[in-house]
Design a protein around this motif. Structure first.
Motif, PDB file in Angstrom:
ATOM      1  N   ARG A 114      34.156  10.491 -34.346  1.00  0.00           N
ATOM      2  CA  ARG A 114      32.820  10.677 -33.670  1.00  0.00           C
ATOM      3  C   ARG A 114      32.476   9.325 -33.308  1.00  0.00           C
ATOM      4  O   ARG A 114      32.790   8.294 -33.267  1.00  0.00           O
ATOM      5  N   VAL A 115      31.357   9.410 -32.342  1.00  0.00           N
ATOM      6  CA  VAL A 115      30.777   8.345 -31.670  1.00  0.00           C
ATOM      7  C   VAL A 115      29.340   8.316 -31.909  1.00  0.00           C
ATOM      8  O   VAL A 115      28.794   9.465 -31.939  1.00  0.00           O
ATOM      9  N   HIS A 116      28.754   7.254 -32.287  1.00  0.00           N
ATOM     10  CA  HIS A 116      27.282   7.063 -32.470  1.00  0.00           C
ATOM     11  C   HIS A 116      26.888   6.050 -31.276  1.00  0.00           C
ATOM     12  O   HIS A 116      27.283   5.079 -31.024  1.00  0.00           O
ATOM     13  N   ILE A 117      25.954   6.540 -30.611  1.00  0.00           N
ATOM     14  CA  ILE A 117      25.089   5.792 -29.564  1.00  0.00           C
ATOM     15  C   ILE A 117      23.967   5.230 -29.957  1.00  0.00           C
ATOM     16  O   ILE A 117      23.094   6.337 -30.525  1.00  0.00           O
ATOM     17  N   VAL A 118      23.532   3.919 -30.185  1.00  0.00           N
ATOM     18  CA  VAL A 118      22.176   3.298 -30.771  1.00  0.00           C
ATOM     19  C   VAL A 118      21.623   2.566 -29.664  1.00  0.00           C
ATOM     20  O   VAL A 118      22.292   1.650 -29.053  1.00  0.00           O
ATOM     21  N   ALA A 119      20.469   2.864 -29.354  1.00  0.00           N
ATOM     22  CA  ALA A 119      19.579   1.970 -28.643  1.00  0.00           C
ATOM     23  C   ALA A 119      18.228   2.521 -28.325  1.00  0.00           C
ATOM     24  O   ALA A 119      17.696   3.220 -29.254  1.00  0.00           O
ATOM     25  N   CYS A 120      17.514   1.520 -27.682  1.00  0.00           N
ATOM     26  CA  CYS A 120      15.836   1.637 -27.704  1.00  0.00           C
ATOM     27  C   CYS A 120      15.491   2.065 -26.248  1.00  0.00           C
ATOM     28  O   CYS A 120      15.964   1.559 -25.374  1.00  0.00           O
ATOM     29  N   GLY A 121      14.108   2.636 -26.220  1.00  0.00           N
ATOM     30  CA  GLY A 121      13.473   2.640 -24.960  1.00  0.00           C
ATOM     31  C   GLY A 121      14.611   3.223 -23.722  1.00  0.00           C
ATOM     32  O   GLY A 121      15.196   4.260 -23.696  1.00  0.00           O
ATOM     33  N   THR A 122      14.324   2.660 -22.476  1.00  0.00           N
ATOM     34  CA  THR A 122      15.213   3.222 -21.390  1.00  0.00           C
ATOM     35  C   THR A 122      16.881   3.156 -21.513  1.00  0.00           C
ATOM     36  O   THR A 122      17.447   3.745 -21.155  1.00  0.00           O
ATOM     37  N   ALA A 123      17.266   2.009 -22.625  1.00  0.00           N
ATOM     38  CA  ALA A 123      18.568   2.122 -22.799  1.00  0.00           C
ATOM     39  C   ALA A 123      19.052   3.318 -23.744  1.00  0.00           C
ATOM     40  O   ALA A 123      20.196   3.966 -23.845  1.00  0.00           O
ATOM     41  N   TYR A 124      18.162   3.747 -24.588  1.00  0.00           N
ATOM     42  CA  TYR A 124      18.378   4.922 -25.169  1.00  0.00           C
ATOM     43  C   TYR A 124      18.169   6.297 -24.331  1.00  0.00           C
ATOM     44  O   TYR A 124      19.426   7.101 -24.534  1.00  0.00           O
ATOM     45  N   HIS A 125      17.586   6.283 -23.268  1.00  0.00           N
ATOM     46  CA  HIS A 125      17.729   7.380 -22.353  1.00  0.00           C
ATOM     47  C   HIS A 125      19.123   7.231 -21.529  1.00  0.00           C
ATOM     48  O   HIS A 125      19.601   8.208 -21.084  1.00  0.00           O
ATOM     49  N   ALA A 126      19.602   6.006 -21.138  1.00  0.00           N
ATOM     50  CA  ALA A 126      21.031   5.753 -20.814  1.00  0.00           C
ATOM     51  C   ALA A 126      22.135   6.428 -21.611  1.00  0.00           C
ATOM     52  O   ALA A 126      23.103   7.104 -21.190  1.00  0.00           O
ATOM     53  N   GLY A 127      21.914   6.176 -23.105  1.00  0.00           N
ATOM     54  CA  GLY A 127      22.631   6.688 -23.929  1.00  0.00           C
ATOM     55  C   GLY A 127      22.580   8.466 -24.257  1.00  0.00           C
ATOM     56  O   GLY A 127      23.820   9.005 -24.482  1.00  0.00           O
ATOM     57  N   LEU A 128      21.804   8.807 -23.673  1.00  0.00           N
ATOM     58  CA  LEU A 128      21.558  10.306 -23.869  1.00  0.00           C
ATOM     59  C   LEU A 128      22.441  10.936 -22.745  1.00  0.00           C
ATOM     60  O   LEU A 128      22.972  11.840 -22.911  1.00  0.00           O
ATOM     61  N   VAL A 129      22.529  10.267 -21.582  1.00  0.00           N
ATOM     62  CA  VAL A 129      23.381  10.585 -20.449  1.00  0.00           C
ATOM     63  C   VAL A 129      24.672  10.144 -21.065  1.00  0.00           C
ATOM     64  O   VAL A 129      25.854  11.000 -20.678  1.00  0.00           O
ATOM     65  N   GLY A 130      24.981   8.952 -21.482  1.00  0.00           N
ATOM     66  CA  GLY A 130      26.325   8.541 -22.422  1.00  0.00           C
ATOM     67  C   GLY A 130      26.732   9.661 -23.260  1.00  0.00           C
ATOM     68  O   GLY A 130      27.898   9.954 -23.220  1.00  0.00           O
ATOM     69  N   LYS A 131      26.056  10.344 -23.858  1.00  0.00           N
ATOM     70  CA  LYS A 131      26.421  11.317 -25.133  1.00  0.00           C
ATOM     71  C   LYS A 131      27.099  12.377 -24.302  1.00  0.00           C
ATOM     72  O   LYS A 131      28.067  13.053 -24.654  1.00  0.00           O
ATOM     73  N   SER A 132      26.332  12.921 -23.030  1.00  0.00           N
ATOM     74  CA  SER A 132      26.814  13.973 -22.411  1.00  0.00           C
ATOM     75  C   SER A 132      28.166  13.715 -21.920  1.00  0.00           C
ATOM     76  O   SER A 132      29.265  14.586 -21.725  1.00  0.00           O
ATOM     77  N   VAL A 133      28.182  12.513 -21.035  1.00  0.00           N
ATOM     78  CA  VAL A 133      29.388  12.069 -20.396  1.00  0.00           C
ATOM     79  C   VAL A 133      30.630  12.127 -21.311  1.00  0.00           C
ATOM     80  O   VAL A 133      31.881  12.568 -21.036  1.00  0.00           O
TER      81      VAL A 133
END
Length: 609
Positions: free
Chosen positions: A295-314
Motif C-alpha cells: 500500500r501507498v500513503h500520500i501525505v501533504a497539505c493544501g495545494t500539495a495535498y491536491h497534487a497528491g489526489l492526482v498522484g493517488k489516481s495515477v
C-alpha cells in the motif's frame, strides 16, 4: 539553477557581481559565489547560505579584477554546500563556469572525463561543463564552448571564463533565460534584467542555441555554429520592481508562464534517451522492495495535498497499488496502519511544512520507507526521507502555488510510470505512449497561455459574485479542488468543489439563478455523466463555464462558455486543465483589486503546526 551575473570592463568586477546578485535575491537561493580574474590568475570564492556570508569572506580576502562571473544557486544536483556552489572550475583552475538549467547526460560525460584523469569534487551536473571545456580547449575558448555544448543535452544558460583568454566572457543559451547588457567600455550578462539594470538599459536577449562573446569593447552575437547575428538592441524602460517580474504585473502571473519550463526541467533528465522509459536514478528503492509494496500513503497539505489526489489516481491506474491519501495535519492522529511494506510519500513545496514533517517522522517511527517530493534540495523533508524526487520548478515567490503544484504532478507521473515499469503492470508500448504525450505537455501549456484573454473575460464576470462552485468527476474532481482553493486564496470569493455525482445528495440546494459553476469534463469515460450533471445545475439557473478537451461538441452545447484544452491522454489532463483555473483565480483577484502575490492571512511556507 538560479541567478547569473557576469561583467567585463574597467571597474572592480567583485562589487558589480555582488550588487547584481543582490538584485536577484528575490528569486530564492541557497548559496552564492564569484570567480574573478586577478593578478594571481582566476580566483574563486563561494559559500553556502545568504550573500552576506560570501560578502564577509570577500571583505577579508577581496578578489580584485575587472572581469568575473557570479551565481546564486538553487540546488538541484547535490545538497546546498560550499563545494556544490557555483562557479565551478576544472582541476587546473583555468576555466570557470556558472550555469542555470540541467545537463541531462552529465553522468555519462563525467564517467568519460574521469577515465581521462579528471577529478570531480562536487555532486553537481555543472562541474562537468568546466571539465569538458578544459578537455576540449586548444587555444580558442569560443570554439571550445561550441564543441562542448554539442556534447551536452538538457537546458542551460552559461557564463564561461578562462585564464588563457582573460579578455573574453562567453555566454550561451538553450531553454534557460540569458540576457546581454551593453555599456560603454563594459558589458554584462545576466539571467534576469534586474542584475544589470543599475548599469545599463541596453540589452540583447539571447534566443535558444545562440551565444555571445563579450569583450570590454563590444559584443558579438552568433549561432552555435559560429554564424554572426545582427540584432536590434532592446531598450529597457521598466523600473526595478517590474524587471524582477520579467515584465509581468505579478510574480504569480510570471510563475504561471514559467510552467512549460518547469515541466521540461522536471521530466527531461528522467526520460531515457530513446524516450520510452523513465529513469529515476535518484531513487534507491530496489525492484525487490517495489514488488513488496502492499500500500501507498500520500501525505501533504493544501495545494500539495491536491497534487497528491492526482498522484493517488495515477499510481493506482498505472502501478495497480492501493493508495490512501491524508491531510498531513490529520495523519498522525488517526493511528494509520503502517508496516514495512507501506511506502509513504510526503509532498511539500518548501520541504519545511511542519505538519508534513511530523507525518514523515511518524511514518519513519512506524518502520515505513518514506519518499519525498519537494522543490527544495537540502530541506528538512529531503534530508529526513529515504528517497527524494526533486521538482525542478525553481523558486516560487507568489504565495499561491502554481508551478510548484504542476511540477508535483509531473513527479507523480514519473513515479507512477517507474513503478509500472518495475512491476510490469503496464505494457512497454503503453508506457512509451504516456511518455510521448508527457513530452508534448510544455508546448500544450504554451497554447493554453496564449488564450488567457478568454479566461480573463470570464474571471471579470465572476469577480462580482461572492459564491462559486467547481464540479468534476474522477481526475477532474481532484483538479476542481485545486481550482477552488486557488480562487479562494487570492480572490476571497467563497468557493467549493464537489464531485459532480454528489450534487443530487444535497448540494443542489445551493444552486440558484446566476450562480457561477466551473465544470471540468476532460475524462472521456465520464463525459456523458458529467454533461448530465451540468444539465442539472443549468436547470436551476447556474451560469456554467466548461473546461473540456478540444472538439468535444456535446460539452460545448451543454455549457454557457467553454474553454478547450489541447487533446492529451486522460490521465495527463490535470497538467493542462489546471492552467485555465490558475488564470481564472489570478484575473478574478485582479478584478477585485486584491494583492495577488500576498493574499491576506497566508504565508508561503507554513512552519507551525
Amino acid at each position: 539553477m538560479c541567478g547569473i551575473v557576469g561583467y567585463i570592463g574597467n571597474r572592480n568586477s567583485q562589487e558589480i557581481l555582488i550588487e547584481g546578485l543582490k538584485k536577484l535575491e528575490y528569486r530564492g537561493y541557497d548559496s552564492a559565489g564569484v570567480a574573478v580574474f586577478t593578478e594571481n590568475g582566476l580566483q574563486v570564492k563561494k559559500a553556502k547560505g545568504r550573500l552576506a556570508v560570501l560578502e564577509s569572506q570577500l571583505v577579508l580576502t577581496p578578489l580584485n579584477g575587472t572581469a568575473g562571473i557570479g551565481h546564486t544557486r538553487w540546488a538541484t544536483h547535490g545538497k546546498p554546500s560550499d563545494v556544490n556552489s557555483h562557479p565551478h572550475t576544472d582541476n587546473s583552475m583555468k576555466f570557470s563556469v556558472v550555469h542555470n538549467g540541467i545537463i541531462e547526460n552529465y553522468m555519462s560525460l563525467k564517467e568519460e572525463l574521469t577515465a581521462k584523469g579528471h577529478n570531480f569534487v562536487s555532486e553537481t551536473d555543472t562541474e562537468v561543463i568546466s571539465h569538458l571545456i578544459a578537455d576540449i580547449y586548444d587555444g580558442d575558448i569560443v570554439a571550445a564552448v561550441q564543441k562542448a555544448v554539442t556534447r551536452m543535452t538538457g537546458a542551460y544558460a552559461l557564463g564561461v571564463l578562462t585564464e588563457y583568454e582573460p579578455d573574453k566572457l562567453v555566454a550561451v543559451r538553450l531553454a534557460s533565460p540569458l540576457i546581454i547588457g551593453v555599456g560603454e567600455g563594459e558589458n554584462f550578462i545576466g539571467s534576469d534584467i534586474p542584475a544589470i539594470l543599475e548599469h545599463t538599459r541596453n540589452v540583447f536577449i539571447l534566443n535558444d542555441n545562440e551565444m555571445a562573446v563579450l569583450t570590454r569593447d563590444g559584443v558579438d552575437l552568433m549561432t552555435l555554429e559560429g554564424n554572426f547575428i545582427a540584432r536590434e538592441m532592446f531598450r529597457v524602460d521598466w523600473d526595478i520592481v517590474t524587471a524582477e517580474k520579467a515584465g509581468f504585473d505579478h510574480f504569480m502571473l510570471k510563475e504561471i508562464h514559467e510552467q512549460p519550463k518547469a515541466y521540461r526541467d522536471t521530466m527531461s533528465s528522467r526520460i531515457s534517451p530513446e524516450g520510452d522509459r523513465i529513469t529515476l536514478n535518484e531513487l534507491s528503492m530496489t525492484p525487490e522492495y517495489i514488488k513488496d509494496i502492499n500500500r501507498v500513503h500520500i501525505v501533504a497539505c493544501g495545494t500539495a495535498y491536491h497534487a497528491g489526489l492526482v498522484g493517488k489516481s495515477v499510481i493506482e491506474k498505472l502501478a495497480r497499488i492501493p493508495v490512501e491519501i491524508d491531510v498531513a495535519s490529520e495523519y498522525r492522529y488517526r493511528s494509520p496502519i503502517i508496516t514495512k511494506d507501506t511506502l509513504v510519500i510526503v509532498v511539500s513545496q518548501s520541504g519545511e511544512t511542519a505538519d508534513t514533517l511530523a507525518a514523515l517522522r511518524e511514518a519513519r517511527r512506524c518502520g515505513a520507507r518514506v519518499l519525498a517530493i519537494t522543490n527544495v534540495v537540502g530541506s528538512s523533508v529531503a534530508r529526513e526521507a529515504d528517497d527524494v524526487i526533486t521538482t525542478w520548478a525553481g523558486p516560487e515567490i507568489a504565495v499561491a502555488s502554481t508551478k510548484a503544484y504542476t511540477s508535483q504532478l509531473i513527479a507523480f507521473y514519473l513515479l507512477g510510470l517507474h513503478l509500472a515499469q518495475t512491476l510490469g503492470s503496464q505494457t512497454p508500448e503503453f508506457i512509451a505512449e504516456v511518455i510521448t504525450a508527457m513530452r508534448h505537455l510544455p508546448e500544450q501549456v504554451e497554447t493554453i497561455l496564449g488564450q488567457a484573454e478568454t479566461i480573463k473575460a470570464f474571471a471579470e464576470e465572476i469577480a462580482v459574485h461572492n459564491d462559486l462552485f467547481f464540479i468534476g468527476r474522477g481526475l477532474d474532481y481532484a483538479v476542481a479542488q485545486e481550482g477552488s482553493l486557488k480562487l479562494k486564496e487570492i480572490s476571497y470569493i467563497h468557493s467549493e468543489a464537489y464531485a459532480s455525482g454528489e450534487l443530487k445528495h444535497g448540494t443542489l440546494a445551493l444552486i440558484e439563478e446566476g450562480v457561477p459553476v466551473i465544470a471540468l469534463a476532460t475524462q472521456r469515460d465520464l463525459l456523458e455523466k458529467t454533461v448530465s450533471n451540468i444539465k442539472e445545475v443549468k436547470a436551476r439557473g447556474a451560469h456554467v463555464m466548461g473546461i473540456g478537451v478540444e472538439g468535444e461538441e456535446e460539452l460545448k452545447k451543454a455549457v454557457d462558455t467553454m474553454f478547450q484544452i489541447p487533446k492529451t491522454l486522460d490521465v495527463l489532463s490535470p497538467a493542462l486543465s489546471v492552467i485555465p483555473l490558475q488564470l481564472l483565480a489570478y484575473y478574478a483577484s485582479l478584478a477585485r483589486g486584491n494583492d495577488v502575490d500576498k493574499p491576506r492571512n497566508l504565508a508561503k511556507s507554513v512552519t507551525v503546526e
